[in-house]
Design a protein around this motif. Sequence first.
Motif, PDB file in Angstrom:
ATOM      1  N   GLN A   1      35.908  22.296  35.417  1.00 47.67           N
ATOM      2  CA  GLN A   1      35.821  23.758  35.351  1.00 47.67           C
ATOM      3  C   GLN A   1      34.716  24.286  36.261  1.00 47.67           C
ATOM      4  O   GLN A   1      34.863  25.333  36.888  1.00 47.67           O
ATOM      5  N   ALA A   2      33.616  23.549  36.363  1.00 49.16           N
ATOM      6  CA  ALA A   2      32.513  23.974  37.221  1.00 49.16           C
ATOM      7  C   ALA A   2      32.875  23.866  38.700  1.00 49.16           C
ATOM      8  O   ALA A   2      32.225  24.496  39.544  1.00 49.16           O
ATOM      9  N   MET A   3      33.895  23.054  39.024  1.00 48.03           N
ATOM     10  CA  MET A   3      34.315  22.911  40.417  1.00 48.03           C
ATOM     11  C   MET A   3      35.209  24.061  40.884  1.00 48.03           C
ATOM     12  O   MET A   3      35.458  24.202  42.079  1.00 48.03           O
ATOM     13  N   LEU A   4      35.709  24.856  39.922  1.00 51.74           N
ATOM     14  CA  LEU A   4      36.598  25.962  40.252  1.00 51.74           C
ATOM     15  C   LEU A   4      35.797  27.261  40.339  1.00 51.74           C
ATOM     16  O   LEU A   4      34.870  27.479  39.556  1.00 51.74           O
ATOM     17  N   PRO A   5      36.137  28.168  41.271  1.00 50.28           N
ATOM     18  CA  PRO A   5      35.427  29.450  41.372  1.00 50.28           C
ATOM     19  C   PRO A   5      35.608  30.277  40.108  1.00 50.28           C
ATOM     20  O   PRO A   5      36.567  30.099  39.350  1.00 50.28           O
ATOM     21  N   ALA A   6      34.673  31.198  39.868  1.00 54.39           N
ATOM     22  CA  ALA A   6      34.774  32.091  38.719  1.00 54.39           C
ATOM     23  C   ALA A   6      36.052  32.928  38.820  1.00 54.39           C
ATOM     24  O   ALA A   6      36.554  33.213  39.907  1.00 54.39           O
TER      25      ALA A   6
ATOM     26  N   PHE B   1      43.458  19.953  46.306  1.00 54.96           N
ATOM     27  CA  PHE B   1      44.673  20.148  45.518  1.00 54.96           C
ATOM     28  C   PHE B   1      44.954  21.636  45.309  1.00 54.96           C
ATOM     29  O   PHE B   1      45.715  21.996  44.414  1.00 54.96           O
ATOM     30  N   SER B   2      44.333  22.468  46.132  1.00 58.24           N
ATOM     31  CA  SER B   2      44.421  23.918  45.925  1.00 58.24           C
ATOM     32  C   SER B   2      44.589  24.639  47.253  1.00 58.24           C
ATOM     33  O   SER B   2      44.372  24.080  48.327  1.00 58.24           O
ATOM     34  N   ARG B   3      44.967  25.914  47.136  1.00 53.45           N
ATOM     35  CA  ARG B   3      44.949  26.848  48.259  1.00 53.45           C
ATOM     36  C   ARG B   3      43.880  27.898  47.988  1.00 53.45           C
ATOM     37  O   ARG B   3      43.705  28.326  46.849  1.00 53.45           O
ATOM     38  N   SER B   4      43.195  28.325  49.029  1.00 54.86           N
ATOM     39  CA  SER B   4      42.200  29.393  48.875  1.00 54.86           C
ATOM     40  C   SER B   4      42.905  30.745  48.932  1.00 54.86           C
ATOM     41  O   SER B   4      43.759  30.979  49.791  1.00 54.86           O
ATOM     42  N   LYS B   5      42.536  31.625  47.999  1.00 53.59           N
ATOM     43  CA  LYS B   5      43.054  32.987  47.984  1.00 53.59           C
ATOM     44  C   LYS B   5      41.882  33.949  47.966  1.00 53.59           C
ATOM     45  O   LYS B   5      40.987  33.833  47.127  1.00 53.59           O
ATOM     46  N   THR B   6      41.887  34.907  48.881  1.00 51.02           N
ATOM     47  CA  THR B   6      40.820  35.889  48.988  1.00 51.02           C
ATOM     48  C   THR B   6      41.355  37.262  48.595  1.00 51.02           C
ATOM     49  O   THR B   6      42.430  37.674  49.043  1.00 51.02           O
ATOM     50  N   VAL B   7      40.615  37.970  47.758  1.00 48.40           N
ATOM     51  CA  VAL B   7      40.963  39.339  47.341  1.00 48.40           C
ATOM     52  C   VAL B   7      39.845  40.270  47.783  1.00 48.40           C
ATOM     53  O   VAL B   7      38.689  40.096  47.378  1.00 48.40           O
ATOM     54  N   LEU B   8      40.176  41.249  48.621  1.00 50.71           N
ATOM     55  CA  LEU B   8      39.214  42.243  49.086  1.00 50.71           C
ATOM     56  C   LEU B   8      39.674  43.614  48.608  1.00 50.71           C
ATOM     57  O   LEU B   8      40.827  44.017  48.838  1.00 50.71           O
ATOM     58  N   VAL B   9      38.811  44.341  47.929  1.00 49.76           N
ATOM     59  CA  VAL B   9      39.128  45.661  47.392  1.00 49.76           C
ATOM     60  C   VAL B   9      38.277  46.688  48.129  1.00 49.76           C
ATOM     61  O   VAL B   9      37.042  46.640  48.058  1.00 49.76           O
ATOM     62  N   SER B  10      38.916  47.606  48.845  1.00 48.35           N
ATOM     63  CA  SER B  10      38.199  48.649  49.585  1.00 48.35           C
ATOM     64  C   SER B  10      38.167  49.939  48.779  1.00 48.35           C
ATOM     65  O   SER B  10      39.106  50.261  48.032  1.00 48.35           O
ATOM     66  N   ALA B  11      37.083  50.687  48.941  1.00 46.37           N
ATOM     67  CA  ALA B  11      36.933  51.948  48.203  1.00 46.37           C
ATOM     68  C   ALA B  11      37.918  52.977  48.742  1.00 46.37           C
ATOM     69  O   ALA B  11      38.257  52.970  49.924  1.00 46.37           O
TER      70      ALA B  11
ATOM     71  N   ARG C   1      36.760  36.045  38.511  1.00 48.24           N
ATOM     72  CA  ARG C   1      36.730  37.316  39.239  1.00 48.24           C
ATOM     73  C   ARG C   1      36.087  37.183  40.617  1.00 48.24           C
ATOM     74  O   ARG C   1      35.703  38.167  41.251  1.00 48.24           O
ATOM     75  N   SER C   2      35.946  35.961  41.097  1.00 50.93           N
ATOM     76  CA  SER C   2      35.403  35.752  42.430  1.00 50.93           C
ATOM     77  C   SER C   2      36.356  36.301  43.482  1.00 50.93           C
ATOM     78  O   SER C   2      37.572  36.321  43.299  1.00 50.93           O
ATOM     79  N   GLN C   3      35.803  36.789  44.605  1.00 52.85           N
ATOM     80  CA  GLN C   3      36.652  37.285  45.686  1.00 52.85           C
ATOM     81  C   GLN C   3      37.489  36.169  46.304  1.00 52.85           C
ATOM     82  O   GLN C   3      38.575  36.409  46.814  1.00 52.85           O
ATOM     83  N   VAL C   4      36.964  34.943  46.297  1.00 53.08           N
ATOM     84  CA  VAL C   4      37.696  33.787  46.810  1.00 53.08           C
ATOM     85  C   VAL C   4      38.015  32.863  45.636  1.00 53.08           C
ATOM     86  O   VAL C   4      37.112  32.418  44.933  1.00 53.08           O
ATOM     87  N   SER C   5      39.277  32.618  45.400  1.00 53.04           N
ATOM     88  CA  SER C   5      39.691  31.744  44.297  1.00 53.04           C
ATOM     89  C   SER C   5      40.522  30.594  44.842  1.00 53.04           C
ATOM     90  O   SER C   5      41.021  30.634  45.970  1.00 53.04           O
TER      91      SER C   5
END
Length: 441
Positions: free
Chosen positions: A99-104, A431-441, A106-110
């Motif tokens: 679990q500690a190896m996985l990003p939080a 074993f994963s793909r990186s996903k990035t979420v960017l939220v603009s105002a 609500r992280s922008q990069v998961s």
Amino acid sequence: MTFVSFDPSSGRVLAHHACLSEDRLEQRLHQAYQAAQAWQHEAPSERAALLYRLASALSAGRERMARELCLETGTLLKDCLREVERCAEECAHFAANGQAMLPAARSQVSQRPLGLMLALTAGPAPLWQCVRLLAPALMAGNGLLLKPAEHLSRLVELLARLMTEAEVPEGLITPLRISKEQVAGVVADARIGGLAYSGERQGGAIMAALAGGRLKPVILELAEADLQLILDDADLEPAVESVLNGCFRYRASWRQSEGGVLITPGLAEAFLERLGERLASLRSGRPDDSDTELGPLAKSGQREWLERQLREAERQGGRIRCGGYLPDEEGWYYPATLIEGQDPATTLFPAWPAGPVSSVLRVADEHGMQALCRSMSPDGIASIWTRDLARGEQLARSLPFDLCRVNPNPYHNSHWPPQSSPDQRLPLKRFSRSKTVLVSA
């Protein structure tokens, strides 16, 4: 196609197993894909709980599983017991730390799971090869199709029972008996999100080509070069012990990679005499006998192939110091063999055939060693033996290998699989793909 399981110590047939039909393979794929889709939404805590159950099932069934592995692979029972222990440790490690190896959350990069993966294994410690891929794959949120080597058809049953005992969701981990032609079809299937392969380099190249043709991510864990370089001023006994552990402890029946022993003239004769004495004293016998030090080869036809390789090396001028003959007895045994020469062709160098063979190549000096090593894959380990640490370090820095050790612990290879340090375990990011979420105002 029929898969046949043998007892290497007698050559007796243990079981026949039919290859999956196309219809049954499609049913397994459908079920596995559905299970993988559901599993990727499970919380990390649920993934960890499953891995803890697998660790418990491995520990509880240690004796039974080890004996099954021993009977089918010809590996010494004590090594099979250690293999099952290491599998339990691997599952527990990823359960505790995954679990500690996985990003939080609500992280922008998961890190997102690859989905349903196909894993092929074809190396030593077959249960371990499966579990070291299975544990991080599960923790990362993937499902897994497992295909062991074709001569280990009973391992499929062992894996299936293990999944039942650990209450793994049906279809999430699916052991398969399928042909090489069917493997290509599974790789091409759109439901397969990633591939993994653990074994020799030739098989890895084939898997990489299949993956590349479909632009799918692939994890390759390949056999590495393993070389011993012994200089004139080396301490004799540690060098001999290291060669024994590297060549004849456990992996003698499986290994097929690059390697051998390079030695300078001053110590060559004393080393060969001492190593020959140690090899001649190894006790050969049934792998489930506690007194046995050298079990049978793993596969049918392997010793005849080895015999042909050694006869060709002799024809080229190689000298066999001990062993090197085809025994007239039941089972797939071959005696501990020592071959030496002054030209690569006389010792099979740099090929390191599967079997209880140590090839020793006499080399004039360090420059000769460097020249021979440049032709080898850099994915490997070199052990250098010398009392002059500065000389050893200089040689190590000139070699192409990823890891070079001067006067290492000679018992480092006495147990296989070895204890893994954190940097040797497969990271969840593979074993994963990186996903990035960017939220603009």
